[in-house]
Design a protein around this motif. Sequence first.
Motif, PDB file in Angstrom:
ATOM      1  N   ASN A  49      11.729 -16.016   5.152  1.00  0.00           N
ATOM      2  CA  ASN A  49      12.113 -17.314   4.952  1.00  0.00           C
ATOM      3  C   ASN A  49      11.125 -18.078   6.183  1.00  0.00           C
ATOM      4  OD1 ASN A  49      13.837 -17.582   2.981  1.00  0.00           O
ATOM      5  ND2 ASN A  49      15.577 -17.766   4.245  1.00  0.00           N
ATOM      6  N   ALA A  50      11.049 -17.455   7.217  1.00  0.00           N
ATOM      7  CA  ALA A  50      10.165 -18.057   8.536  1.00  0.00           C
ATOM      8  C   ALA A  50       8.437 -17.899   8.073  1.00  0.00           C
ATOM      9  CB  ALA A  50      10.439 -17.446   9.835  1.00  0.00           C
ATOM     10  N   ARG A  51       8.467 -16.653   7.389  1.00  0.00           N
ATOM     11  CA  ARG A  51       7.046 -16.639   7.266  1.00  0.00           C
ATOM     12  C   ARG A  51       6.444 -17.476   5.908  1.00  0.00           C
ATOM     13  NH1 ARG A  51       7.551 -11.386   7.815  1.00  0.00           N
ATOM     14  NH2 ARG A  51       8.496 -10.822   5.865  1.00  0.00           N
ATOM     15  N   ARG A  52       7.514 -17.643   4.994  1.00  0.00           N
ATOM     16  CA  ARG A  52       7.154 -18.862   4.007  1.00  0.00           C
ATOM     17  C   ARG A  52       6.901 -20.323   4.468  1.00  0.00           C
ATOM     18  NH1 ARG A  52       4.524 -20.322  -0.023  1.00  0.00           N
ATOM     19  NH2 ARG A  52       5.608 -21.526  -1.590  1.00  0.00           N
ATOM     20  N   ILE A  53       7.887 -20.446   5.484  1.00  0.00           N
ATOM     21  CA  ILE A  53       7.542 -21.829   6.299  1.00  0.00           C
ATOM     22  C   ILE A  53       6.386 -21.878   6.876  1.00  0.00           C
ATOM     23  CG2 ILE A  53       8.492 -23.114   8.240  1.00  0.00           C
ATOM     24  CD1 ILE A  53      11.468 -22.291   7.189  1.00  0.00           C
ATOM     25  N   VAL A  54       5.632 -20.789   7.588  1.00  0.00           N
ATOM     26  CA  VAL A  54       4.593 -20.659   8.101  1.00  0.00           C
ATOM     27  C   VAL A  54       3.587 -20.944   7.434  1.00  0.00           C
ATOM     28  CG1 VAL A  54       2.968 -19.531   9.759  1.00  0.00           C
ATOM     29  CG2 VAL A  54       5.316 -19.454  10.380  1.00  0.00           C
ATOM     30  N   GLU A  55       3.597 -20.093   6.116  1.00  0.00           N
ATOM     31  CA  GLU A  55       2.576 -20.283   5.157  1.00  0.00           C
ATOM     32  C   GLU A  55       2.322 -21.637   4.596  1.00  0.00           C
ATOM     33  OE1 GLU A  55       3.328 -17.470   2.046  1.00  0.00           O
ATOM     34  OE2 GLU A  55       3.134 -15.776   3.343  1.00  0.00           O
ATOM     35  N   LEU A  56       3.471 -22.402   4.307  1.00  0.00           N
ATOM     36  CA  LEU A  56       3.493 -23.667   3.742  1.00  0.00           C
ATOM     37  C   LEU A  56       3.027 -24.945   4.857  1.00  0.00           C
ATOM     38  CD1 LEU A  56       6.895 -23.682   1.887  1.00  0.00           C
ATOM     39  CD2 LEU A  56       4.693 -23.725   0.769  1.00  0.00           C
ATOM     40  N   PHE A  57       3.557 -24.343   6.108  1.00  0.00           N
ATOM     41  CA  PHE A  57       3.008 -25.504   7.117  1.00  0.00           C
ATOM     42  C   PHE A  57       1.510 -25.488   7.284  1.00  0.00           C
ATOM     43  CE2 PHE A  57       2.435 -26.398  11.686  1.00  0.00           C
ATOM     44  CZ  PHE A  57       3.299 -27.370  11.902  1.00  0.00           C
ATOM     45  N   ASP A  58       0.742 -24.092   7.432  1.00  0.00           N
ATOM     46  CA  ASP A  58      -0.391 -24.089   7.477  1.00  0.00           C
ATOM     47  C   ASP A  58      -1.494 -24.789   6.570  1.00  0.00           C
ATOM     48  OD1 ASP A  58      -0.108 -22.717   9.836  1.00  0.00           O
ATOM     49  OD2 ASP A  58      -0.322 -20.707   8.909  1.00  0.00           O
ATOM     50  N   ASP A  59      -0.631 -25.213   5.142  1.00  0.00           N
ATOM     51  CA  ASP A  59      -1.396 -25.961   4.270  1.00  0.00           C
ATOM     52  C   ASP A  59      -1.438 -27.330   4.514  1.00  0.00           C
ATOM     53  OD1 ASP A  59      -2.184 -23.673   3.006  1.00  0.00           O
ATOM     54  OD2 ASP A  59      -0.635 -23.428   1.647  1.00  0.00           O
ATOM     55  N   LEU A  60      -0.464 -27.899   5.432  1.00  0.00           N
ATOM     56  CA  LEU A  60      -0.090 -29.342   5.626  1.00  0.00           C
ATOM     57  C   LEU A  60      -1.303 -29.985   6.459  1.00  0.00           C
ATOM     58  CD1 LEU A  60       3.616 -29.273   6.158  1.00  0.00           C
ATOM     59  CD2 LEU A  60       2.294 -29.699   4.023  1.00  0.00           C
ATOM     60  N   THR A  61      -1.482 -31.081   6.455  1.00  0.00           N
ATOM     61  CA  THR A  61      -2.272 -31.833   7.345  1.00  0.00           C
ATOM     62  C   THR A  61      -1.768 -32.157   8.763  1.00  0.00           C
ATOM     63  OG1 THR A  61      -1.323 -34.136   6.824  1.00  0.00           O
ATOM     64  CG2 THR A  61      -3.001 -33.570   5.351  1.00  0.00           C
ATOM     65  N   PRO A  62      -2.587 -32.227   9.625  1.00  0.00           N
ATOM     66  CA  PRO A  62      -1.920 -32.423  10.931  1.00  0.00           C
ATOM     67  C   PRO A  62      -0.701 -33.473  11.179  1.00  0.00           C
ATOM     68  CG  PRO A  62      -4.382 -32.364  11.158  1.00  0.00           C
ATOM     69  CD  PRO A  62      -3.981 -32.464   9.669  1.00  0.00           C
ATOM     70  N   THR A  63      -1.073 -34.749  10.398  1.00  0.00           N
ATOM     71  CA  THR A  63       0.196 -35.750  10.197  1.00  0.00           C
ATOM     72  C   THR A  63       1.232 -35.064   9.716  1.00  0.00           C
ATOM     73  OG1 THR A  63      -1.675 -37.289  10.090  1.00  0.00           O
ATOM     74  CG2 THR A  63       0.663 -38.058   9.385  1.00  0.00           C
ATOM     75  N   GLN A  64       1.369 -34.263   8.662  1.00  0.00           N
ATOM     76  CA  GLN A  64       2.102 -33.837   7.927  1.00  0.00           C
ATOM     77  C   GLN A  64       2.939 -32.780   8.883  1.00  0.00           C
ATOM     78  OE1 GLN A  64       0.253 -32.654   4.397  1.00  0.00           O
ATOM     79  NE2 GLN A  64       1.060 -34.068   3.303  1.00  0.00           N
ATOM     80  N   GLN A  65       2.223 -32.061   9.587  1.00  0.00           N
ATOM     81  CA  GLN A  65       2.618 -30.912  10.383  1.00  0.00           C
ATOM     82  C   GLN A  65       3.592 -31.486  11.571  1.00  0.00           C
ATOM     83  OE1 GLN A  65      -0.477 -28.855  11.761  1.00  0.00           O
ATOM     84  NE2 GLN A  65      -0.453 -27.497  10.018  1.00  0.00           N
ATOM     85  N   GLY A  66       2.975 -32.633  12.048  1.00  0.00           N
ATOM     86  CA  GLY A  66       3.727 -33.085  13.024  1.00  0.00           C
ATOM     87  C   GLY A  66       5.204 -33.960  12.679  1.00  0.00           C
ATOM     88  N   GLU A  67       5.366 -34.300  11.218  1.00  0.00           N
ATOM     89  CA  GLU A  67       6.324 -34.793  10.656  1.00  0.00           C
ATOM     90  C   GLU A  67       7.310 -33.900  10.430  1.00  0.00           C
ATOM     91  OE1 GLU A  67       5.697 -36.878   7.022  1.00  0.00           O
ATOM     92  OE2 GLU A  67       4.183 -37.984   7.888  1.00  0.00           O
ATOM     93  N   ILE A  68       6.885 -32.440  10.069  1.00  0.00           N
ATOM     94  CA  ILE A  68       7.862 -31.341  10.207  1.00  0.00           C
ATOM     95  C   ILE A  68       8.491 -31.041  11.246  1.00  0.00           C
ATOM     96  CG2 ILE A  68       7.847 -28.714   9.284  1.00  0.00           C
ATOM     97  CD1 ILE A  68       7.956 -31.005   6.910  1.00  0.00           C
ATOM     98  N   ILE A  69       7.584 -30.924  12.356  1.00  0.00           N
ATOM     99  CA  ILE A  69       8.120 -30.573  13.547  1.00  0.00           C
ATOM    100  C   ILE A  69       9.076 -31.461  14.220  1.00  0.00           C
ATOM    101  CG2 ILE A  69       7.358 -30.481  16.314  1.00  0.00           C
ATOM    102  CD1 ILE A  69       4.693 -29.158  14.955  1.00  0.00           C
ATOM    103  N   GLY A  70       8.916 -32.800  13.958  1.00  0.00           N
ATOM    104  CA  GLY A  70       9.664 -33.627  14.273  1.00  0.00           C
ATOM    105  C   GLY A  70      11.222 -33.693  13.536  1.00  0.00           C
ATOM    106  N   ARG A  71      10.934 -33.522  12.591  1.00  0.00           N
ATOM    107  CA  ARG A  71      12.218 -33.121  11.577  1.00  0.00           C
ATOM    108  C   ARG A  71      13.003 -32.237  11.803  1.00  0.00           C
ATOM    109  NH1 ARG A  71      16.627 -34.941   9.225  1.00  0.00           N
ATOM    110  NH2 ARG A  71      17.246 -34.044   7.222  1.00  0.00           N
ATOM    111  N   ALA A  72      12.383 -30.978  12.265  1.00  0.00           N
ATOM    112  CA  ALA A  72      12.796 -29.683  12.498  1.00  0.00           C
ATOM    113  C   ALA A  72      13.630 -29.831  13.971  1.00  0.00           C
ATOM    114  CB  ALA A  72      11.904 -28.703  12.619  1.00  0.00           C
TER     115      ALA A  72
END
Length: 111
Positions: free
Chosen positions: A72-95
Amino acid sequence: MFYEQFDNLCRKNGTSPTRFTVDRLHLSSSKVTAWKNGSIPKYEILKQIADCFGVSVGYLFDGEQKNALSENARRIVELFDDLTPTQQGEIIGRAALLAEQNEVEYIKDGA
């Protein structure tokens, strides 16, 4: 040692060391014979093997999984890498928010 771990991983994944080496690594089957006789692949090849099986390079030698990501963590990393920097920031904040909520609930349940 290396070859035994490699052989076990291949067999657990329904392939043979030779088939994996030829099909996935695009190397000669003679490499498998060399590894079976005690030769160790270059680090780049070890890393490629480890990545294919989702294990650490160290696991290829000692069979112990250290600092490896779950599926699951590997899958999250794969998906995360495909996001824009703004989207990555949103995900980090939500997590971070979710982790904080879990901690508060844990404290409530433990009290």
